[in-house]
Each structure stands twice: as structure tokens, then as C-alpha cells.
Design an enzyme around this catalytic site. Structure first.
Site, PDB file in Angstrom:
ATOM      1  CG  HIS A 129     111.112  28.925  45.690  1.00 44.09           C
ATOM      2  ND1 HIS A 129     111.333  30.053  46.445  1.00 44.09           N
ATOM      3  CD2 HIS A 129     109.923  29.114  45.087  1.00 44.09           C
ATOM      4  CE1 HIS A 129     110.319  30.881  46.324  1.00 44.09           C
ATOM      5  NE2 HIS A 129     109.437  30.337  45.496  1.00 44.09           N
ATOM      6  CG  ASP A 170     114.226  30.894  48.109  1.00 48.52           C
ATOM      7  OD1 ASP A 170     114.620  30.279  47.102  1.00 48.52           O
ATOM      8  OD2 ASP A 170     113.031  31.081  48.370  1.00 48.52           O
ATOM      9  CB  SER A 216     107.925  33.081  44.167  1.00 50.33           C
ATOM     10  OG  SER A 216     107.038  32.627  45.153  1.00 50.33           O
TER      11      SER A 216
END
Length: 440
Positions: free
Chosen positions: A174, A204, A283
Site C-alpha cells: 500500500h 501487503d 508503514s
């Protein structure tokens, strides 16, 4: 110190006025330490009555001083006090001149910074692993509405880490989703254009490649996540809010959690839960154990506001390791599928049954080839339910997460026995698993 401490001084004064039989001896003692602003009154006593051993300094007094001492009612007259002060001042000046005294800065003591053992370990861990963490900028192409010129603007950012000396960078999918170009900034602030090697939307995870000199690349140590324990100390390094490298600490607050992929909604199993702050920009960054080894990729937080609320999730390194290996070798992840679309779990619960309701089973897919029936409507518009999957290879299936969890343990080409509820009857149908159509 020589300036604040002086030895005891004894003055022995002998006065004679020509008469050999008449002599007065006076001994004066100064204390060992005294203030420069206030001179203590000397203590004087005849030598005959003082019992302490003395080291006298003898000197003959002139007749005037002798007469003054004899006629004075108090032997410590102002003149005698002035003499004592003068002698004391000379002794103090001599001691300061002779003593080995450094400059004034020698009296200023700078305390050393003392860190505890755990603090030193944390500082060392951050310094050793920061060169492995990179900053990723996601650039998107935009067209000017008036000039129709195409230009790139940053649409997001995140973190990543160096996987090997060949220039492979691992991050979350993402972080790079929807990017027209990607840029990777290393710890020394050198920036390189990055290319996408491959990605796994379901888990992911994405792998990038940069053409950077090998001496600038420092791979992160790879650990294992199978033996993690709740309460174990962990460290998260990243670039939240576009800042430079930052470190947050915490503990493992939960294991074997399950979250959904931000791209496909497919569940990710065995996720690590931690209370280490994972803010936007963290992230894709590494989650480390106390030895500095990678145990997970920081991927999500549980917070309505989008800020860290003490519940963060990381994809375990054991899952990441297999995905990255396939992406580096083949540029894709070969994951088996049944080839069906199923209804939301809430819809099946309203029917009062437990399982996965098949909404669609394309004829060219594994389930369609095996004969699974999809949900459809008859000629009168009435809804005819399709097969409801209740187990796969004898393992019970109550919802979509159970089905994904079972398939993740299988390989492409495996034959599985799918038990379905068709009407009022249960049937067992063999299905040969195939890869996704876009990965074949």
C-alpha cells in the site's frame, strides 16, 4: 586545596628589654581553615600553660613593642592584631603562589553522561540498524488542466529496508500502490529511482530495486518470528510524517492476530500486535527484537483517528521471507485459489447456516471445472442459493477467513476435497487448485 586549607601556624614572640631575667613568651595559633573575609581571633596563651607541642618562630621584639605589651591591659591590641593579619596574608599569598593550581577552568567540573545498560543497548541498536532503513516517496503523474503538461507530485510516503546487497528494498504494497514513479532515499540522504520487482497484494508486501553502490547498502539482519513471546521488547524504526529516522519502543502485546489486506481484503494470519507507536510513514519499516534482528514489517494500526493508539500490527518475518524469495526469483507470488466469489459472512449468518456461500464459480476456474454451483436466479426471478462450503480437506470452514487460512497451507496443483451443502444434501467434490489468472 591550597587556597582553602592552611596548616596551623604558631608565632612565638620573645621580647627582652635588656634584662636577662625578664622575658615574655607568647604563642599564637591559627585554625587550619578560615574564611578570607573573616579572620578568626587568634588564641594566645603563655607557653608554660599550653600543652600542645609547638614549632615556635622566635624573634626579638623592639623595646617599643615590649613596653606596649607590658603596659597594655589586653595583650591583643589593635597593633598586634594588624601584625597577625599581615603575617596571615603573607602566608596565604605564599601558599597560593607555591601551590600547583590549574587555571580557573579546572574548578569547573563537567559531569559525564551516564546511561543505564538498557539505554546503551537501545542507542546501539538504533545506530546499527538505521543505515538499513530507507525512505520511500510515491510519485503520481498529474496533468495540468490548462497547459495539459504532465508532471509528478508526491502522493504518499513510507518506509522500507534493505534486504540484500543486490539493491532489493522491501516495503508494504500500500506504500507503492498507484505510483507512477518511486524514489528511495538511503540513510546518507542519497536518492535513487526505484523499480518495482513484484508485489503481493494479499499479504501487503512489495519488493523494489535500486541501482545503488553496494557500499551504500547495508542489509538488515533477518530473524525468525515463530518463537516470539508476548511481553517481548520490540523496536520500530521508520520515517513518520516525513521526518528523519525515528525510533519507537514497546512490547509484543499479542500474537497470531488476523487483519485484512488493505488492497484485496484477504486476511493476513499470524500478525504480530505491538504497542510500539506506528504512525503514518512507519508503514513498511522494520520491527526489530532486542538483538536487532527483523521480526516483522510494520503495516497497520488500529485507530479511528489514524494516529497511533497503542495497537499496531506487523506482518511476521516468516511470512515475509517466503514472499520476498518468490518475488525476487519470479517477480510474482504463486498462491493457490479455488476460483470462486463468495458472499459476505453476515449474509450466510442470516440464513442460519455456517460456511461460505458460493456466489460465482467461473467455468474456466478450478471450482467451475470441478462442478461447484454458484448462486443464481430462476426464470421467475427467485434466488437459488449455490453451494455452501463447510469444510476443505476435513478442516471446518465457518467463514471466509477459515477458507483463506486453509488455502494458504496448500500449493498450486494440490487436490483438495471440498465438502459442500447443496440444498439439503452434503457432497464432497475434489478440486485441483490453480494459480490466479493474472499470476499464471
Amino acid at each position: 586545596m591550597a587556597a582553602s586549607s592552611l596548616i596551623s601556624t604558631s608565632f612565638h614572640i620573645s621580647c627582652s628589654s635588656g634584662s636577662p631575667n625578664r622575658k615574655l613568651t607568647i604563642n599564637c595559633f591559627l585554625p587550619k581553615s578560615f574564611s578570607l573575609h573573616k579572620i578568626p581571633t587568634p588564641t594566645c596563651s603563655p607557653i608554660q600553660s599550653h600543652k600542645r607541642p609547638l614549632i615556635p618562630y622566635r624573634s626579638s621584639c623592639p623595646p617599643c613593642l615590649y613596653k606596649l605589651l607590658l603596659t597594655a591591659k589586653n595583650p591583643f591590641s589593635p597593633a598586634f592584631d594588624s601584625l597577625l593579619i599581615l603575617c596571615t596574608s603573607l602566608a596565604l599569598a605564599l601558599s597560593l603562589f607555591v601551590a600547583d593550581v590549574d587555571s580557573a577552568s579546572a574548578f569547573v567540573v563537567t559531569p559525564q553522561r551516564k546511561l543505564q545498560t538498557d539505554e546503551l543497548a537501545t542507542v546501539q541498536l538504533f545506530q546499527e540498524n538505521t543505515p538499513s532503513v530507507v525512505y520511500i516517496t510515491n510519485l503520481a503523474a498529474r496533468q495540468d488542466a490548462f497547459t495539459l503538461d504532465v508532471f509528478e507530485v508526491p502522493q504518499g510516503s513510507g518506509s522500507g529496508f534493505v534486504w540484500d546487497k543486490n539493491g532489493h528494498i522491501v516495503t508494504n504494497y500500500h506504500v507503492i500502490r498507484g505510483a507512477s514513479d518511486l524514489r528511495v532515499t538511503l540513510a546518507d540522504q542519497s536518492t535513487f529511482d526505484a523499480k518495482v520487482v513484484g508485489f503481493d497484494q494479499d499479504k501487503d508486501v512489495a519488493v523494489l530495486h535500486v541501482d545503488a553502490p553496494k557500499d551504500k547498502l547495508r542489509p538488515i539482519p533477518i530473524g525468525i518470528s515463530a518463537d516470539l513471546l508476548v511481553g517481548q521488547k520490540v523496536f520500530a524504526i521508520g520515517n513518520p510524517f516525513g521526518l528523519d529516522h525515528t525510533l519507537t519502543t514497546g512490547v509484543i502485546s499479542g500474537l497470531r492476530r488476523e487483519i485484512s489486506s488493505a488492497a484485496t481484503g484477504r486476511p493476513i494470519q499470524d500478525v504480530i500486535q505491538t504497542d510500539a507507536a506506528i504512525n503514518p510513514g512507519n508503514s513498511g519499516g522494520p520491527l526489530l527484537d532486542s538483538s536487532g534482528s527483523l521480526i516483522g514489517i510494520n503495516t497497520a494500526i488500529y485507530s479511528p483517528s489514524g494516529a497511533s493508539s497503542g495497537v499496531g500490527f506487523s506482518i511476521p518475518v516468516d511470512t515475509v521471507n517466503g514472499i520476498v524469495d518468490q518475488l525476487v526469483r519470479f517477480g510474482k507470488v504463486t498462491r493457490p485459489i479455488l476460483g470462486i466469489k463468495f458472499a459476505p459472512d453476515q449474509s450466510v449468518e442470516q440464513l442460519g447456516v455456517s460456511g461460505v456461500l458460493v456466489l460465482d464459480a467461473p467455468p474456466n476456474g478450478p471450482a467451475g471445472k470441478a462442478g461447484l454451483l454458484p448462486t443464481k436466479r430462476d426464470t421467475y426471478g427467485r434466488l437459488i442459493l449455490g453451494d455452501i462450503i463447510t469444510s476443505v480437506n476435513g478442516k471446518k470452514v465457518t467463514n471466509g477467513s477459515d477458507l483463506y487460512r486453509i488455502l494458504d497451507q496448500c500449493n498450486v496443483g494440490d487436490k483438495v476435497i471440498v465438502e459442500v451443502l447443496r440444498g439439503d444434501q452434503k457432497e464432497k467434490i475434489p478440486v485441483i487448485l490453480e494459480p490466479k489468472a493474472d499470476e499464471s
